[in-house]
Design a protein around this motif. Structure first.
Motif, PDB file in Angstrom:
ATOM      1  N   VAL A   1     -33.918-107.593 -30.005  1.00 60.51           N
ATOM      2  CA  VAL A   1     -31.534-107.976 -29.179  1.00 60.51           C
ATOM      3  C   VAL A   1     -32.134-108.910 -27.766  1.00 60.51           C
ATOM      4  O   VAL A   1     -30.617-109.962 -27.429  1.00 60.51           O
ATOM      5  CB  VAL A   1     -31.347-106.963 -29.030  1.00 60.51           C
ATOM      6  CG1 VAL A   1     -29.557-106.969 -28.820  1.00 60.51           C
ATOM      7  CG2 VAL A   1     -30.680-106.657 -30.587  1.00 60.51           C
ATOM      8  N   ASP A   2     -32.812-108.015 -26.931  1.00 61.55           N
ATOM      9  CA  ASP A   2     -33.672-108.616 -25.590  1.00 61.55           C
ATOM     10  C   ASP A   2     -33.250-110.282 -25.421  1.00 61.55           C
ATOM     11  O   ASP A   2     -32.622-111.252 -24.594  1.00 61.55           O
ATOM     12  CB  ASP A   2     -34.033-108.378 -24.925  1.00 61.55           C
ATOM     13  CG  ASP A   2     -32.916-106.608 -24.094  1.00 61.55           C
ATOM     14  OD1 ASP A   2     -31.984-106.813 -24.503  1.00 61.55           O
ATOM     15  OD2 ASP A   2     -33.885-105.718 -24.203  1.00 61.55           O
ATOM     16  N   LEU A   3     -34.314-110.590 -26.172  1.00 57.58           N
ATOM     17  CA  LEU A   3     -34.722-112.397 -26.440  1.00 57.58           C
ATOM     18  C   LEU A   3     -33.948-112.904 -26.828  1.00 57.58           C
ATOM     19  O   LEU A   3     -34.071-114.296 -26.389  1.00 57.58           O
ATOM     20  CB  LEU A   3     -35.721-111.718 -26.718  1.00 57.58           C
ATOM     21  CG  LEU A   3     -37.590-110.682 -25.713  1.00 57.58           C
ATOM     22  CD1 LEU A   3     -38.373-111.397 -27.072  1.00 57.58           C
ATOM     23  CD2 LEU A   3     -37.741-112.542 -25.347  1.00 57.58           C
ATOM     24  N   GLN A   4     -33.304-112.477 -27.483  1.00 51.53           N
ATOM     25  CA  GLN A   4     -32.334-113.353 -28.712  1.00 51.53           C
ATOM     26  C   GLN A   4     -31.146-113.559 -28.333  1.00 51.53           C
ATOM     27  O   GLN A   4     -30.659-114.921 -27.920  1.00 51.53           O
ATOM     28  CB  GLN A   4     -31.558-112.665 -30.541  1.00 51.53           C
ATOM     29  CG  GLN A   4     -30.824-113.650 -31.388  1.00 51.53           C
ATOM     30  CD  GLN A   4     -31.742-114.906 -31.370  1.00 51.53           C
ATOM     31  OE1 GLN A   4     -32.927-114.499 -31.696  1.00 51.53           O
ATOM     32  NE2 GLN A   4     -31.190-116.009 -30.958  1.00 51.53           N
ATOM     33  N   THR A   5     -30.424-112.797 -26.944  1.00 53.91           N
ATOM     34  CA  THR A   5     -29.643-112.751 -26.428  1.00 53.91           C
ATOM     35  C   THR A   5     -29.547-113.968 -25.127  1.00 53.91           C
ATOM     36  O   THR A   5     -28.664-114.648 -24.736  1.00 53.91           O
ATOM     37  CB  THR A   5     -29.321-111.481 -25.748  1.00 53.91           C
ATOM     38  OG1 THR A   5     -28.915-110.397 -26.479  1.00 53.91           O
ATOM     39  CG2 THR A   5     -28.127-112.204 -24.305  1.00 53.91           C
ATOM     40  N   PHE A   6     -30.373-114.350 -25.186  1.00 50.12           N
ATOM     41  CA  PHE A   6     -31.427-114.542 -23.491  1.00 50.12           C
ATOM     42  C   PHE A   6     -31.101-116.810 -24.199  1.00 50.12           C
ATOM     43  O   PHE A   6     -30.803-117.647 -24.361  1.00 50.12           O
ATOM     44  CB  PHE A   6     -32.225-115.103 -23.233  1.00 50.12           C
ATOM     45  CG  PHE A   6     -32.512-114.059 -22.405  1.00 50.12           C
ATOM     46  CD1 PHE A   6     -31.735-114.198 -20.813  1.00 50.12           C
ATOM     47  CD2 PHE A   6     -32.614-112.242 -21.975  1.00 50.12           C
ATOM     48  CE1 PHE A   6     -31.663-113.920 -19.559  1.00 50.12           C
ATOM     49  CE2 PHE A   6     -32.533-112.252 -20.640  1.00 50.12           C
ATOM     50  CZ  PHE A   6     -32.089-112.549 -19.683  1.00 50.12           C
ATOM     51  N   LEU A   7     -31.685-117.262 -25.814  1.00 55.30           N
ATOM     52  CA  LEU A   7     -31.854-118.139 -26.444  1.00 55.30           C
ATOM     53  C   LEU A   7     -30.406-118.054 -26.794  1.00 55.30           C
ATOM     54  O   LEU A   7     -30.251-119.057 -26.405  1.00 55.30           O
ATOM     55  CB  LEU A   7     -32.675-117.936 -27.440  1.00 55.30           C
ATOM     56  CG  LEU A   7     -34.314-117.460 -27.739  1.00 55.30           C
ATOM     57  CD1 LEU A   7     -34.789-117.046 -29.079  1.00 55.30           C
ATOM     58  CD2 LEU A   7     -34.824-118.516 -26.846  1.00 55.30           C
ATOM     59  N   ASP A   8     -29.483-117.380 -27.746  1.00 56.02           N
ATOM     60  CA  ASP A   8     -28.206-117.669 -26.944  1.00 56.02           C
ATOM     61  C   ASP A   8     -27.148-118.142 -26.266  1.00 56.02           C
ATOM     62  O   ASP A   8     -26.518-119.104 -26.774  1.00 56.02           O
ATOM     63  CB  ASP A   8     -27.871-116.131 -28.444  1.00 56.02           C
ATOM     64  CG  ASP A   8     -28.271-115.800 -29.614  1.00 56.02           C
ATOM     65  OD1 ASP A   8     -28.582-116.864 -30.567  1.00 56.02           O
ATOM     66  OD2 ASP A   8     -27.518-114.787 -29.736  1.00 56.02           O
ATOM     67  N   ASN A   9     -27.620-117.676 -25.371  1.00 58.05           N
ATOM     68  CA  ASN A   9     -27.310-118.220 -23.971  1.00 58.05           C
ATOM     69  C   ASN A   9     -27.438-118.976 -23.295  1.00 58.05           C
ATOM     70  O   ASN A   9     -27.178-119.709 -22.502  1.00 58.05           O
ATOM     71  CB  ASN A   9     -27.384-117.030 -22.865  1.00 58.05           C
ATOM     72  CG  ASN A   9     -26.267-115.688 -23.462  1.00 58.05           C
ATOM     73  OD1 ASN A   9     -25.347-115.758 -24.613  1.00 58.05           O
ATOM     74  ND2 ASN A   9     -26.648-114.931 -22.625  1.00 58.05           N
ATOM     75  N   ASP A  10     -28.382-119.515 -24.158  1.00 56.72           N
ATOM     76  CA  ASP A  10     -29.118-121.276 -23.604  1.00 56.72           C
ATOM     77  C   ASP A  10     -29.536-122.209 -24.332  1.00 56.72           C
ATOM     78  O   ASP A  10     -31.044-122.903 -24.762  1.00 56.72           O
ATOM     79  CB  ASP A  10     -30.030-120.678 -22.628  1.00 56.72           C
ATOM     80  CG  ASP A  10     -31.244-122.078 -22.255  1.00 56.72           C
ATOM     81  OD1 ASP A  10     -30.206-123.306 -21.888  1.00 56.72           O
ATOM     82  OD2 ASP A  10     -31.843-122.215 -21.964  1.00 56.72           O
ATOM     83  N   PRO A  11     -28.547-121.535 -26.256  1.00 53.43           N
ATOM     84  CA  PRO A  11     -28.550-123.235 -27.125  1.00 53.43           C
ATOM     85  C   PRO A  11     -29.752-124.955 -26.931  1.00 53.43           C
ATOM     86  O   PRO A  11     -30.388-124.375 -27.700  1.00 53.43           O
ATOM     87  CB  PRO A  11     -27.653-123.260 -28.013  1.00 53.43           C
ATOM     88  CG  PRO A  11     -26.758-122.989 -26.588  1.00 53.43           C
ATOM     89  CD  PRO A  11     -26.569-121.910 -25.597  1.00 53.43           C
ATOM     90  N   GLU A  12     -29.386-125.210 -25.354  1.00 53.40           N
ATOM     91  CA  GLU A  12     -30.051-126.560 -25.781  1.00 53.40           C
ATOM     92  C   GLU A  12     -31.997-126.395 -24.818  1.00 53.40           C
ATOM     93  O   GLU A  12     -31.377-127.399 -24.366  1.00 53.40           O
ATOM     94  CB  GLU A  12     -29.288-127.334 -25.012  1.00 53.40           C
ATOM     95  CG  GLU A  12     -27.821-127.610 -25.414  1.00 53.40           C
ATOM     96  CD  GLU A  12     -26.533-128.218 -25.437  1.00 53.40           C
ATOM     97  OE1 GLU A  12     -27.002-128.675 -23.814  1.00 53.40           O
ATOM     98  OE2 GLU A  12     -25.849-128.555 -25.674  1.00 53.40           O
ATOM     99  N   GLY A  13     -31.425-124.852 -24.546  1.00 52.48           N
ATOM    100  CA  GLY A  13     -33.182-124.632 -23.927  1.00 52.48           C
ATOM    101  C   GLY A  13     -33.187-126.032 -22.029  1.00 52.48           C
ATOM    102  O   GLY A  13     -34.337-125.857 -22.182  1.00 52.48           O
ATOM    103  N   LYS A  14     -31.617-125.418 -21.724  1.00 52.41           N
ATOM    104  CA  LYS A  14     -31.969-126.090 -20.708  1.00 52.41           C
ATOM    105  C   LYS A  14     -32.308-125.002 -19.157  1.00 52.41           C
ATOM    106  O   LYS A  14     -32.453-125.760 -18.327  1.00 52.41           O
ATOM    107  CB  LYS A  14     -30.527-126.587 -19.457  1.00 52.41           C
ATOM    108  CG  LYS A  14     -30.160-127.027 -20.744  1.00 52.41           C
ATOM    109  CD  LYS A  14     -28.493-127.706 -20.563  1.00 52.41           C
ATOM    110  CE  LYS A  14     -28.019-128.978 -21.169  1.00 52.41           C
ATOM    111  NZ  LYS A  14     -26.521-129.507 -21.025  1.00 52.41           N
ATOM    112  N   ILE A  15     -32.365-123.410 -19.160  1.00 54.13           N
ATOM    113  CA  ILE A  15     -32.935-123.186 -18.720  1.00 54.13           C
ATOM    114  C   ILE A  15     -34.397-122.237 -18.854  1.00 54.13           C
ATOM    115  O   ILE A  15     -34.945-122.565 -18.146  1.00 54.13           O
ATOM    116  CB  ILE A  15     -32.067-122.105 -18.750  1.00 54.13           C
ATOM    117  CG1 ILE A  15     -30.519-121.726 -18.472  1.00 54.13           C
ATOM    118  CG2 ILE A  15     -32.377-120.313 -17.676  1.00 54.13           C
ATOM    119  CD1 ILE A  15     -29.652-120.591 -18.321  1.00 54.13           C
ATOM    120  N   LEU A  16     -34.620-121.895 -20.108  1.00 50.52           N
ATOM    121  CA  LEU A  16     -36.130-121.452 -20.379  1.00 50.52           C
ATOM    122  C   LEU A  16     -35.982-122.560 -21.691  1.00 50.52           C
ATOM    123  O   LEU A  16     -36.008-122.997 -22.787  1.00 50.52           O
ATOM    124  CB  LEU A  16     -36.127-120.028 -21.577  1.00 50.52           C
ATOM    125  CG  LEU A  16     -37.422-119.948 -21.919  1.00 50.52           C
ATOM    126  CD1 LEU A  16     -38.213-119.193 -20.209  1.00 50.52           C
ATOM    127  CD2 LEU A  16     -37.410-118.529 -22.361  1.00 50.52           C
TER     128      LEU A  16
END
Length: 526
Positions: free
Chosen positions: A212-227
């Protein structure tokens, strides 16, 4: 774990939660030139209050982040974490030093602990430092602190803050994943400066929380601009591919823990693998066999997450407890390796009549042929797969590269395994054959037992990379003699009954129970 949960393993005699905030900074700022060349924006560290540190410059944030990576490095490569937990346990290994690890090879963890850490001091490099989980909890605690405090650092952009938080989330989840694979249920918390006694949390709950934690970061950065897919710092810093690889591994273990819902977890592995076609060469790529030495040196296009080593700067792993050191011998001027794999096992993996470039690039004397020139002597098999020799202080370091935690070939094979379990056989064949084709080996076909073929391809491809025992367990093939025991009786089989009762776990270090009424041990090993 004692009354202060994992933190008491890090900080002794801490009685009040507020004190943790001010002294944990100094305890976690243990990093070396490999990871950081910056100077901290601080006064005397012994007098520096935590609040001043976190209101400091961006250099402080980077320094603290690097200290967490250093904690992971210490927890894994200062001891034999990957070697003994992943490569040696239940493996078909023989050789002159086998007697020192016979209990581990036979999965007799109680007597192994008795021989290697009889007083349960939790410090020996081949047992104590591995099952003493305080080392992994340093990673968890550092990540928790930084995720809370990072917004107080001056001069960081919103994207920089979120990147640090994403890295921390990855490292914390990785530490929990490593611990669950070893101990099953473990104490779980995500609060900074946590100081209360805790019981062990169900292993599936821990892993699902990490997802859940990891997916939240992916969802908040859908275009991969942060991670980003490639972070510009090398594969030893978290990136998008390493996060997805970890999530795929977690789901495959959840399929083992929660077999009734295995289809859901396999479907999730498929979804993760197919995001932006990332494993198809868009961001990472399988390297040619002739370049595999560069893959194991580190920072190749195949690497997803690695633990860094820098021989030039004097930052080296504990080479006595690394797989490569155990299986090579000529470069060390020896006449035989310390660990020799069963010939029945190796020739089953790499049949003499089957073309496979890995036999050429990763072995010397695989078929033990007699030397030329009239000599009748036969050289022992030598595995040179991870050999990247370098010199350090007049000594030869056989494995001078990074430690590869995740690489592309690994997740392609996980994807193939999940597809096969979902009934998508043709696609599964296509994926596993990508690894076969890179090795110049013949493709598997619809006539092959694909479940067995994918499993053996993982063993074949990932030999020495800390995956052997874990793959045996999560696929439950450890209970099948056709996978766990070989024609010369090497290897070790567990019964399904023992497996369900926890024979796959490690013992719990006795210090975990100190002053903690909620803590329990793994009963199977008591």
């Amino acid at each position: 774990m004692d009354s202060r949960c994992d933190i008491e393993f890090i900080i002794s005699n801490i009685k009040k939660k507020v004190m943790l905030k001010y002294i944990s900074i100094g305890l976690l700022l243990i990093f070396t030139s490999t990871f950081c060349g910056c100077k901290l924006d601080t006064d005397d560290e012994d007098k520096m209050p935590g609040d001043k540190f976190w209101s400091g410059s961006p250099a402080n944030a980077e320094a603290f982040m690097l200290s967490i990576y250093q904690s992971l490095r210490t927890a894994t490569t200062s001891c034999g974490f990957f070697l003994y937990s992943g490569d040696v346990r239940c493996a078909p290994i023989t050789g002159q030093s086998t007697k020192n690890y016979l209990y581990l090879i036979q999965n007799n963890m109680k007597d192994y602990k008795g021989v290697k850490d009889s007083k349960e001091e939790g410090s020996s490099k081949d047992c104590g430092a591995i099952y003493n989980w305080k080392n992994m909890y340093r990673v968890v605690q550092g990540a928790n602190i930084m995720m809370e405090e990072i917004t107080n650092i001056q001069g960081l952009s919103g994207e920089e803050v979120e990147l640090y938080r994403a890295e921390c989330c990855f490292l914390r989840s990785l530490a929990y994943f490593f611990m669950v694979r070893m101990f099953g249920d473990v104490p779980y918390y995500t609060e900074a400066y946590f100081a209360n006694p805790l019981p062990r949390t169900d292993k599936s709950v821990v892993l699902k929380n990490c997802l859940v934690d990891l997916q939240t970061f992916l969802d908040n950065d859908p275009e991969g601009k942060i991670l980003r897919w490639r972070n510009g710092n090398g594969s030893w810093r978290a990136n998008r591919g390493s996060v997805l690889a970890l999530m795929m591994h977690i789901n495959m273990w959840l399929a083992f823990f929660d077999a009734d819902n295995a289809h859901t977890y396999y479907s999730e592995v498929k979804r993760l693998a197919e995001i932006d076609s990332w494993i198809d060469g868009t961001y990472y790529s399988l390297q040619p066999m002739e370049q595999m030495s560069n893959v194991f040196r580190g920072d190749s296009n195949e690497g997803l997450f690695e633990i860094a080593q820098n021989i030039t700067m004097g930052e080296i792993f504990n080479t006595d407890n690394m797989w490569c050191t155990k299986v090579v011998y000529e470069v060390r001027n020896q006449t035989k390796p310390e660990f020799a794999y069963s010939e029945a096992f190796l020739t089953q993996l790499y049949p003499k009549e089957t073309k496979d470039l890995r036999k050429e690039y990763w072995f010397n004397y695989l078929y033990r042929e007699e030397e030329t020139g009239g000599s009748s002597s036969i050289r022992p098999i030598e595995i040179i797969k991870l050999l990247n020799a370098d010199e350090y202080k007049s000594s030869t370091i056989p494995n001078a590269g990074n430690y590869i935690v995740f690489r592309l070939a690994d997740v392609i094979l996980l994807y193939a395994e999940a597809l096969n379990n979902l009934g998508e056989v043709e696609k599964a064949l296509q994926e596993v054959n990508r690894i076969r084709q890179r090795a110049g080996a013949p493709d598997f076909t619809m006539e092959d037992d694909l479940d067995a073929s994918i499993y053996w391809e993982r063993v074949r491809e990932l030999l020495g990379e800390g995956q052997y025992f874990y793959d045996l367990v999560r696929t439950m093939k450890i209970a099948d003699t056709s996978f766990a025991v070989f024609s010369d009786d090497s290897g070790h089989r567990e019964t399904m009954a023992n497996l369900r009762q926890g024979s796959w776990t490690w013992p719990i270090y006795k210090g975990a129970l100190d002053n903690n009424p909620y803590m329990s041990k793994n009963i199977y090993w008591e």
